[in-house]
Scaffold this motif. Structure first.
Motif, PDB file in Angstrom:
ATOM      1  N   THR A   1      -5.832 -35.735  -6.284  1.00 24.65           N
ATOM      2  CA  THR A   1      -6.957 -34.813  -6.439  1.00 24.65           C
ATOM      3  C   THR A   1      -6.391 -33.404  -6.512  1.00 24.65           C
ATOM      4  O   THR A   1      -5.575 -33.014  -5.674  1.00 24.65           O
ATOM      5  CB  THR A   1      -7.931 -34.920  -5.251  1.00 24.65           C
ATOM      6  OG1 THR A   1      -8.261 -36.296  -5.079  1.00 24.65           O
ATOM      7  CG2 THR A   1      -9.203 -34.136  -5.517  1.00 24.65           C
TER       8      THR A   1
ATOM      9  N   PHE B   1      -7.407 -29.564  -6.331  1.00 24.64           N
ATOM     10  CA  PHE B   1      -8.466 -28.619  -5.981  1.00 24.64           C
ATOM     11  C   PHE B   1      -8.056 -27.253  -6.506  1.00 24.64           C
ATOM     12  O   PHE B   1      -7.019 -26.723  -6.113  1.00 24.64           O
ATOM     13  CB  PHE B   1      -8.620 -28.510  -4.455  1.00 24.64           C
ATOM     14  CG  PHE B   1      -8.999 -29.793  -3.785  1.00 24.64           C
ATOM     15  CD1 PHE B   1     -10.334 -30.092  -3.524  1.00 24.64           C
ATOM     16  CD2 PHE B   1      -8.026 -30.718  -3.403  1.00 24.64           C
ATOM     17  CE1 PHE B   1     -10.680 -31.278  -2.884  1.00 24.64           C
ATOM     18  CE2 PHE B   1      -8.378 -31.908  -2.774  1.00 24.64           C
ATOM     19  CZ  PHE B   1      -9.703 -32.187  -2.514  1.00 24.64           C
TER      20      PHE B   1
ATOM     21  N   LYS C   1     -10.406 -25.880 -16.481  1.00 26.05           N
ATOM     22  CA  LYS C   1     -10.569 -26.826 -15.373  1.00 26.05           C
ATOM     23  C   LYS C   1      -9.955 -28.179 -15.748  1.00 26.05           C
ATOM     24  O   LYS C   1      -9.645 -28.994 -14.898  1.00 26.05           O
ATOM     25  CB  LYS C   1     -12.056 -26.975 -15.039  1.00 26.05           C
ATOM     26  CG  LYS C   1     -12.312 -27.632 -13.702  1.00 26.05           C
ATOM     27  CD  LYS C   1     -13.790 -27.624 -13.353  1.00 26.05           C
ATOM     28  CE  LYS C   1     -14.075 -28.524 -12.171  1.00 26.05           C
ATOM     29  NZ  LYS C   1     -15.513 -28.616 -11.902  1.00 26.05           N
TER      30      LYS C   1
ATOM     31  N   GLU D   1     -11.254 -31.090  -8.671  1.00 27.48           N
ATOM     32  CA  GLU D   1     -12.386 -30.527  -7.942  1.00 27.48           C
ATOM     33  C   GLU D   1     -12.269 -29.018  -7.908  1.00 27.48           C
ATOM     34  O   GLU D   1     -11.172 -28.478  -7.780  1.00 27.48           O
ATOM     35  CB  GLU D   1     -12.390 -31.046  -6.497  1.00 27.48           C
ATOM     36  CG  GLU D   1     -12.393 -32.552  -6.433  1.00 27.48           C
ATOM     37  CD  GLU D   1     -13.552 -33.096  -5.628  1.00 27.48           C
ATOM     38  OE1 GLU D   1     -14.319 -32.278  -5.095  1.00 27.48           O
ATOM     39  OE2 GLU D   1     -13.669 -34.321  -5.561  1.00 27.48           O
ATOM     40  N   GLN D   2     -13.411 -28.369  -7.993  1.00 24.85           N
ATOM     41  CA  GLN D   2     -13.371 -26.910  -7.896  1.00 24.85           C
ATOM     42  C   GLN D   2     -13.491 -26.482  -6.447  1.00 24.85           C
ATOM     43  O   GLN D   2     -14.345 -26.965  -5.716  1.00 24.85           O
ATOM     44  CB  GLN D   2     -14.491 -26.293  -8.717  1.00 24.85           C
ATOM     45  CG  GLN D   2     -14.519 -24.781  -8.555  1.00 24.85           C
ATOM     46  CD  GLN D   2     -14.927 -24.063  -9.819  1.00 24.85           C
ATOM     47  OE1 GLN D   2     -15.090 -24.658 -10.860  1.00 24.85           O
ATOM     48  NE2 GLN D   2     -15.076 -22.767  -9.722  1.00 24.85           N
TER      49      GLN D   2
ATOM     50  N   ASP E   1     -15.638 -32.508 -16.476  1.00 23.74           N
ATOM     51  CA  ASP E   1     -17.026 -32.511 -16.002  1.00 23.74           C
ATOM     52  C   ASP E   1     -17.985 -33.222 -16.962  1.00 23.74           C
ATOM     53  O   ASP E   1     -19.202 -33.141 -16.807  1.00 23.74           O
ATOM     54  CB  ASP E   1     -17.526 -31.065 -15.803  1.00 23.74           C
ATOM     55  CG  ASP E   1     -16.990 -30.453 -14.520  1.00 23.74           C
ATOM     56  OD1 ASP E   1     -16.693 -31.223 -13.583  1.00 23.74           O
ATOM     57  OD2 ASP E   1     -16.869 -29.223 -14.456  1.00 23.74           O
TER      58      ASP E   1
ATOM     59  N   VAL F   1      -8.171 -36.589 -10.223  1.00 25.84           N
ATOM     60  CA  VAL F   1      -9.532 -36.074 -10.092  1.00 25.84           C
ATOM     61  C   VAL F   1      -9.410 -34.564  -9.904  1.00 25.84           C
ATOM     62  O   VAL F   1      -8.531 -34.097  -9.186  1.00 25.84           O
ATOM     63  CB  VAL F   1     -10.231 -36.681  -8.844  1.00 25.84           C
ATOM     64  CG1 VAL F   1     -11.632 -36.112  -8.678  1.00 25.84           C
ATOM     65  CG2 VAL F   1     -10.269 -38.199  -8.956  1.00 25.84           C
TER      66      VAL F   1
END
Lengths: 183, 738
Positions: free
Chosen positions: B66, B68, B79, B100-101, B205, B98
Motif C-alpha cells: 500500500t 500512502f 496518484k 491511498e491518499q 480511482d 494499492v
C-alpha cells in the motif's frame, strides 16, 4: 401522517382567527414529505416542493455520485434517469417525480458492471472524473434508444455533457465499446 | 541547457522503516526533503503521521503493497503514475499495489503542490530511490535468513530468489527487514528492464469514479454539518454597504445569516498573507442552512446594497490601457541579445503584429467548495485544494491560532487548471466555521465561481521582426498584461538563442480583478502569438514554415547560453515526428494544415491541426501531436493528458470569451459562456519521441501549441489571419464556426 397534513386538518377544524394564523405559520415552517423511488428503493424526502432532485439526492439521501455543475441544465454533470430517460436532476423539482423510477449512477449496476461503466474503465476515460457520472448516465440512456449508433450520433447524444478536462476523444471511444458490449 | 537525467536528490536519511503492530513493514519517506532527526514511525497503521514523513509504503505479510501519498489529484494522473515509479523499483506486480491518499498535516511539507506539470519531474529520482531502497532492505533480510550474500539474490514481482532457486515472498521477510539498517547507494534499474513504467496503468480511482462513490470535496459530509452559501460583491471594486436578510431568514431550512470579512482583512493586512490570498476585503453575507439548496435559495433572497470603493473596470478600458502600454516606453527588459533597433533599421522587411487575448475563468467542473470545523482545540479543513500548506498557514494567521492546530485533508479535485492553487474559498469557510462553531461546508454556485473567481489575465503581445537577405535578423516581443508579467525562464524559450538580435520587453497595468495562474500560465497565449507570427513571417519571406523553424534551431545547437531552456535537438525531434505522422508533406484536397512547435513546462511538443471547410465554416477535424516528455511513465494517463490539453487549447482559443463591464463579468454560467463540447472536439493522434531521459510533465505543455496550430490552419482555409482570441468572435461572419 406528517405534521404538514396534520396542520391542514387542524386549520380546517379550528376556524378561530388566531388559531388559523398559528397554523398558517406552522404549515409554512414544516416541510412536506415526498415519496421518491430511487434505485428501486422507496425513499422519503422532507424538503420544499421546489427542491431539485439533485440536492435531494445529494443532501437528503446521501447519493453524491450525481454531481452539481451548473444548476441550469447546461453541463450535464447531474444527469440521472427518470423512467429510463436521461434527465437533468438540477432542474427537476422533487414535487414532479411522483411514481417515477429514478436511477442514479449508484443504481446503474451493482459493482460497476454496466457495459457503459465497463467500457469507461477499459478506455480509462476520466481525468478529474467529476463529470463522468453524468456522461455515463447520458451514454447508458442513449444506448438503450440506439444500440448501434454512428460516430455522429454519439457526438450529438453526448454534446450536452461538458468535460472540462476535455476527455471527449475517450468518451466517444468508450460509447462505441459500450455499444458493442450491449450488442 | 535543460536538465536531462541529473539528480540533486540527497539519499541520506530520507527514509525510515519499522514493524507494524498489525504485521508488516512500514517505510516512511519524504519525497523532497530529509526526515526530521527525531521522526518516529507509528506501529499502528491508523496513526500515520504525515508531519514526519510525506509518504509511506506498507508491505503486508501477504505481500500486498500500500502506498500512502498525500499528493493531491486534480486529474493529471499523479496518484497513479507516482506510485508506479515506486512499484517499478520495488519490483512488485502492479496488481498487488494499492494507492491511498494521505491526510496532510501542517509541518514540513515541500512541493505539496499540484501545478506547473512538475510532480513527476521532481518526484522521479526520489520515488525511484525509495522503491529501490525498500527492495534492497527486503533482499538483505532474505539473504540473512538464507545465510547467503544479498548480491546472489534477485527479485521479481514481490518474490526474492537466491542462487539455489529458493524463494521468499516480500511478506515473508517484512519482520526481519524492519530490524535491518537502511541500505545506501542502492542500484537503480536500467530503463530497458522496466516492467511497470511504460505500461498502461488505469487510473487507481477508476472503480470509485464510474460507480459514483464519494471522492470529491463536494461529496464530503459529517454528522451535524450545516451548509453555507456566500454572497460576495457582484462587481470587482465594490464592498458591502448594507443588507436585508428578512426574506432569506423566512425560507425553510435557513438557519442563520451572518457576515464575514473581518478575519480575512486581518490576513490581508498581516505581514505574510501568502501567495494564495485572493480574498476580497469586503464583508460577505453568509447564509447558513440545513441543505445546499436552502442555502442557495437564501442567498438569492438577500437584498444587499454595494458601494464602490475602487474603480469599476471594463474590458474596453483594459483594451485601451493595454494598447497605450504597447505604444509607450514603460517596459522592463527580460532578455536582450544584440541590438534589435539596429536590426530593424537595417532590414529589408519588417513585420509587426499585435495579438490579443481576453480574461478567462477556470470553470473547474466541480465548483469551489470546502469543509471547515473550528473549535478551541483544533481547526479541521477538508476539500479540494492544490496548496494545502499555504492554506494551513493562511488560516492559522487569519484566525490567530497555532499552525499545529490546523489540519488540511485533501480530497480528489474536480479539475484545477490553476484555480485551486488559491485557497480563498477555503479561507472563507474557515472564517464562517470560526463564527458559527459548527462543522460547515461552503458550496459555490456556478455563478459564484464564474463571477467572483480568479481569472487568467488579459494580455496583448506586439511582435516585430526584421528580415535581411531572407534571414530573420531581429525579433522583439512586447507584452502588455494585467497584474503581472511573464515570469522566470519564459523569455529564454524558443526563439531565444536562434536570432542574433532578440529582446523581450514586458509591462503591466494593475487591476482590482483577481487574476492568477491558468493552465500553462502565459504560454497558453504566448505560444499562439509567437507561432502565428512565425507562420506569417515564413509567408512573407517565402519560406516553408517547418524548414524555417528547423533552420532557426540549427543556430541554437551547441549554444553556451545556460539560460536557454529548450533543447534544439529535442524540438527538432518532435517537429520531424509530427511532420511525418500528420502527412504534412502530402496534403489532402480540402484539408488545411497548421503547424506549430513549442517548448514549455519542460516538455517539447509539435502539433499539426487539420481544418476543413464545412458549410463555409472552418472546422477543426484532427490534431496530430508529437511529444518528447522523456520516459513515459504511464502511456494511458499520458495520452489522456495530451488529448485533454490539445482539446482544451483548441476550445479556449476558439470560444473562450469573457468580458467585464462596470466591474462585472458579462457571463456567469454555461448558457452564456461557451466551453468546447463533444461534437466540436478534434480527434487527437499522439506520438511520443522515445528516449531514456528523465520524465517531464504533461498536464500543461500540449495546450499552448493547439491554439496556434488551429489559427494557422484556419488562415490557410479562409485566407485570413486571426490576431485575437477567441477565434469564433474574431473572424468575418461567414467564417464563424457554428
Amino acid at each position: 401522517m406528517n405534521l404538514y397534513y396534520l396542520s391542514i386538518i387542524f386549520y380546517n377544524n379550528f376556524r378561530v382567527p388566531y388559531i388559523r394564523l398559528f397554523f398558517i405559520i406552522q404549515s409554512l415552517l414544516i416541510m412536506p414529505t415526498y415519496n421518491l423511488k430511487v434505485n428501486k428503493k422507496k425513499q422519503l424526502v422532507d424538503a420544499e416542493f421546489d427542491t431539485p432532485l439533485l440536492w435531494a439526492l445529494r443532501d437528503h439521501l446521501d447519493l453524491v455520485g450525481t454531481k452539481f455543475g451548473c444548476g441550469i441544465g447546461q453541463c450535464g454533470a447531474c444527469t440521472v434517469h427518470v423512467d429510463g430517460v436521461a434527465t437533468r436532476s438540477c432542474l427537476m423539482p422533487i414535487s414532479a417525480l411522483k411514481d417515477k423510477e429514478i436511477t442514479t449512477i449508484e443504481g446503474l449496476s451493482e459493482n460497476g458492471s454496466h457495459p457503459v461503466q465497463q467500457a469507461w474503465k477499459e478506455v480509462d476515460v476520466p481525468q478529474c472524473g467529476y463529470c463522468q457520472a453524468g456522461q455515463i448516465m447520458t451514454a447508458s440512456a442513449f444506448l438503450e434508444t440506439n444500440s448501434k449508433p454512428t460516430e455522429e450520433e454519439i457526438k450529438v447524444a453526448m454534446n450536452g455533457n461538458i468535460c472540462r478536462c476535455s476527455a471527449y476523444n475517450r468518451i466517444q471511444k468508450a460509447v462505441v465499446i459500450a455499444s458493442e458490449k450491449m450488442g | 541547457m535543460v536538465i536531462e537525467n541529473k539528480s540533486n536528490f540527497s539519499r541520506r536519511g530520507f527514509l525510515k522503516a519499522s514493524s507494524l503492530a498489525s504485521g508488516g513493514l512500514l517505510i516512511g519517506f519524504n519525497l523532497f526533503t530529509a526526515c526530521k532527526q527525531k521522526a518516529e514511525l507509528p506501529i499502528d497503521i491508523t496513526k500515520l503521521s504525515f508531519t514526519d514523513f510525506n509518504a509511506f509504503i506498507k508491505i503486508a505479510e501477504n505481500g500486498m503493497v500500500t502506498i500512502f501519498s498525500p499528493n493531491p489529484e486534480i486529474g493529471q494522473g499523479v496518484k497513479t503514475s507516482m506510485p508506479m515509479i515506486i512499484a517499478e523499483e520495488l519490483n512488485v506486480a502492479w496488481k498487488d499495489v494499492v494507492v491511498e491518499q494521505g491526510i496532510l498535516d501542517t509541518e514540513n511539507y515541500t512541493r505539496q503542490v499540484a501545478g506547473g506539470s512538475q510532480s513527476i519531474r521532481f518526484g522521479w529520482d526520489a520515488l525511484r530511490q525509495t522503491g529501490a531502497t525498500a527492495r534492497q532492505m527486503l533482499v538483505n533480510a532474505a539473504a540473512e535468513k538464507w545465510g547467503v550474500s544479498a548480491s546472489e539474490c534477485s527479485t521479481k514481482e514481490g518474490v526474492i530468489t537466491n542462487a539455489t532457486g529458493e524463494t521468499l515472498g516480500y511478506g515473508d521477510v517484512v519482520k526481519e527487514a524492519a530490524l535491518l539498517e537502511i541500505p545506501e547507494n542502492v542500484a537503480l534499474k536500467e530503463p530497458k528492464d522496466y516492467t511497470i513504467i511504460g505500461t498502461k496503468a488505469i487510473n487507481v480511482d477508476i472503480d470509485k469514479i464510474v460507480s459514483g462513490k464519494p471522492l470529491f470535496g463536494m461529496d464530503y459530509k459529517e454528522e451535524g454539518m450545516v451548509y453555507a452559501s456566500v454572497l460576495r460583491p457582484p462587481a470587482f471594486g465594490q464592498e458591502l454597504e448594507s443588507f436585508d436578510a428578512t426574506a432569506a431568514k423566512s425560507i425553510n431550512g435557513v438557519l442563520d445569516v451572518i457576515t464575514i470579512g473581518e478575519k480575512a482583512r486581518n490576513l490581508l493586512n498581516s505581514k505574510k498573507p501568502g501567495w494564495s490570498v485572493k480574498l476580497s476585503s469586503s464583508d460577505k453575507i453568509v447564509v447558513i442552512a440545513t441543505s445546499t439548496w436552502a442555502a442557495m435559495k437564501g442567498k438569492k433572497a438577500i437584498k444587499a446594497a454595494w458601494k464602490k470603493v475602487t474603480p469599476l473596470e471594463s474590458t474596453d478600458a483594459h483594451d485601451t490601457e493595454l494598447v497605450k502600454l504597447l505604444d509607450g516606453k514603460k517596459f522592463r527588459t527580460m532578455r536582450s541579445d544584440g541590438d534589435v533597433k539596429k536590426a530593424f533599421a537595417q532590414a529589408d522587411k519588417v513585420l509587426e503584429r499585435t495579438y490579443e487575448s481576453p480574461f478567462l475563468p477556470h470553470n473547474c467542473m466541480e465548483p469551489m467548495n470546502f469543509f471547515a470545523s473550528v473549535d478551541d482545540a483544533k481547526i479541521r479543513l477538508v476539500g479540494p485544494i492544490q496548496t494545502p500548506e499555504d492554506l494551513a498557514t493562511a488560516v492559522s494567521t487569519m484566525l490567530d491560532r497555532n499552525l499545529e492546530e490546523v489540519s488540511v485533508e485533501m480530497t480528489r479535485m474536480g479539475g484545477g487548471f490553476g484555480r485551486r492553487l488559491y485557497g480563498d474559498f477555503a479561507m472563507e469557510v474557515a472564517e464562517i466555521a470560526d463564527v458559527i462553531r459548527k462543522p460547515v461546508k461552503m458550496v459555490s454556485s456556478r455563478e459564484d465561481d464564474m463571477t467572483t473567481g480568479v481569472y487568467r489575465p488579459a494580455i496583448k503581445y506586439r511582435i516585430k521582426a526584421s528580415v535581411k537577405n531572407g534571414e530573420i535578423t531581429g525579433y522583439q516581443l512586447k507584452e502588455a498584461a494585467v497584474n503581472g508579467n511573464m515570469y522566470g525562464l519564459i523569455p529564454n524559450f524558443f526563439p531565444a538563442g536562434a536570432i542574433e538580435n532578440y529582446q523581450i520587453d514586458v509591462a503591466s497595468i494593475k487591476s482590482n480583478i483577481t487574476t492568477g495562474a491558468w493552465r500553462a500560465p502565459y504560454t497558453n497565449f504566448l505560444s499562439y502569438a509567437e507561432q502565428s507570427f512565425f507562420d506569417e513571417l515564413a509567408e512573407i519571406t517565402e519560406k516553408d514554415p517547418v524548414q524555417m523553424r528547423l533552420d532557426l534551431l540549427q543556430k541554437v545547437k551547441g549554444t553556451k547560453d545556460s539560460k536557454i531552456q529548450y533543447s534544439p535537438e529535442r524540438l527538432e525531434g518532435v517537429i520531424n515526428l509530427v511532420v511525418e505522422k500528420s502527412g504534412y508533406r502530402t496534403p489532402k484536397e480540402g484539408v488545411y494544415q497548421g503547424f506549430c512547435a513549442y517548448y514549455c513546462h519542460n516538455t517539447h511538443v509539435a502539433e499539426v491541426a487539420d481544418v476543413v471547410m464545412e458549410n463555409n465554416k472552418p472546422v477543426v477535424k484532427n490534431v496530430t501531436v508529437a511529444v518528447d516528455c522523456g520516459i513515459v511513465v504511464n502511456p494511458l494517463g499520458a495520452i489522456n493528458q495530451i488529448e485533454g490539453g490539445v482539446v482544451d487549447g483548441v476550445g479556449h482559443a476558439m470560444y473562450g470569451d469573457f468580458k467585464f463591464k462596470d466591474g462585472m463579468p458579462g457571463s456567469s454560467n454555461f448558457g452564456a459562456y461557451r466551453l468546447i463540447r463533444n461534437s466540436e472536439a478534434p480527434k487527437v493522434a499522439t506520438y511520443f519521441v522515445e528516449n531514456n531521459l528523465a520524465p517531464t510533465g504533461l498536464g500543461e505543455p500540449t495546450l499552448p501549441p493547439a491554439g496556434a496550430a488551429v489559427s494557422i490552419a484556419i488562415t490557410k482555409a479562409t485566407g485570413k489571419r486571426i490576431y485575437k482570441q477567441p477565434f469564433t468572435k474574431n473572424m468575418v461572419a461567414k467564417e464563424i464556426i457554428g
